[in-house]
Every structure is written in C-alpha cells, then in structure tokens.
Design an enzyme around this catalytic site. Structure first.
Site, PDB file in Angstrom:
ATOM      1  N   CYS A  30     -40.121  -0.235  10.816  1.00 42.64           N
ATOM      2  CA  CYS A  30     -40.240  -1.363  11.755  1.00 42.64           C
ATOM      3  C   CYS A  30     -39.247  -1.215  12.915  1.00 42.64           C
ATOM      4  O   CYS A  30     -38.039  -1.356  12.726  1.00 42.64           O
ATOM      5  CB  CYS A  30     -39.983  -2.664  10.986  1.00 42.64           C
ATOM      6  SG  CYS A  30     -39.774  -4.122  12.011  1.00 42.64           S
ATOM      7  N   CYS A  33     -37.061  -4.216  13.671  1.00 44.10           N
ATOM      8  CA  CYS A  33     -36.040  -4.325  12.620  1.00 44.10           C
ATOM      9  C   CYS A  33     -34.849  -3.438  12.950  1.00 44.10           C
ATOM     10  O   CYS A  33     -33.687  -3.840  12.776  1.00 44.10           O
ATOM     11  CB  CYS A  33     -36.605  -3.919  11.264  1.00 44.10           C
ATOM     12  SG  CYS A  33     -37.969  -4.940  10.683  1.00 44.10           S
TER      13      CYS A  33
END
Length: 107
Positions: A30, A33
C-alpha cells in the site's frame, strides 16, 4: 517508537492497554501506507507517550482488521479504555492526525 502488534497480541496490547492506543492498519503493498509511516513516527514523537502507537499489517494479521470492519487502508483507529473512539481512513497530514487524537481524548 512504534511497535508492531499481531492478531494474537491485539487484545492485550490495544484493548487492555490501560492507556490510549492509536492503531495503524497497513500493508506492505500500500503506497499511501508507506507515505503515512514517517508521519506516524512524527506523531509518536510529538505526543511523547500520551498515546501508544502500534501498527498492524493486515496481510499478516487479517483477524484484527476484520473484527473492526477495516475495508480500506491506511486506517488509523484510536482506542481509549478499550473502546474505539475515533477512526481516520486514508492518508492525512500530521496536524490532522494530532488534532483528531487530541479532540477524541480531550488532550
């Protein structure tokens, strides 16, 4: 400064922590993230122990994310006294994260 928590230790380290805990649900693949990770480190330094901050990798620990209905990452979940008090979905700047934490905990 930011510890990793897994499905086995989640209740002990988050729900039963005895102090506020911010949980960063993330995954290695991600990109938002990864962008959020240094921001979370800054928040941890800024709040200086007022809130414990931990990370949960949802690929390695799907049970915790599933139980909380996490469907999108990154998601930050704030617990206080064992209860979910705030949820932030998506990348947010440091100031917004700190304001949300302070507002939810009346700091």
């Amino acid at each position: 400064m930011v510890a990793n928590v897994n499905d086995v230790s989640f209740n002990e380290e988050v729900v039963n922590a005895g102090k506020p805990v911010l949980v960063d649900f993330w995954a290695e693949w991600c990109m938002p993230c990864k962008m959020l990770s240094p921001v979370i480190e800054e928040v941890a330094k800024s709040l200086n122990g007022q809130v414990e901050i931990v990370k949960v990798n949802i690929d390695e620990n799907p049970q915790s994310a599933s139980q909380l209905g996490i469907t999108s990452i990154p998601t930050l979940v704030l617990f206080n006294d064992g209860k979910l008090v705030s949820k932030i979905v998506g990348f947010q700047p440091k100031e917004q994260i700190e304001d949300a934490i302070k507002g939810a905990l009346n700091l």
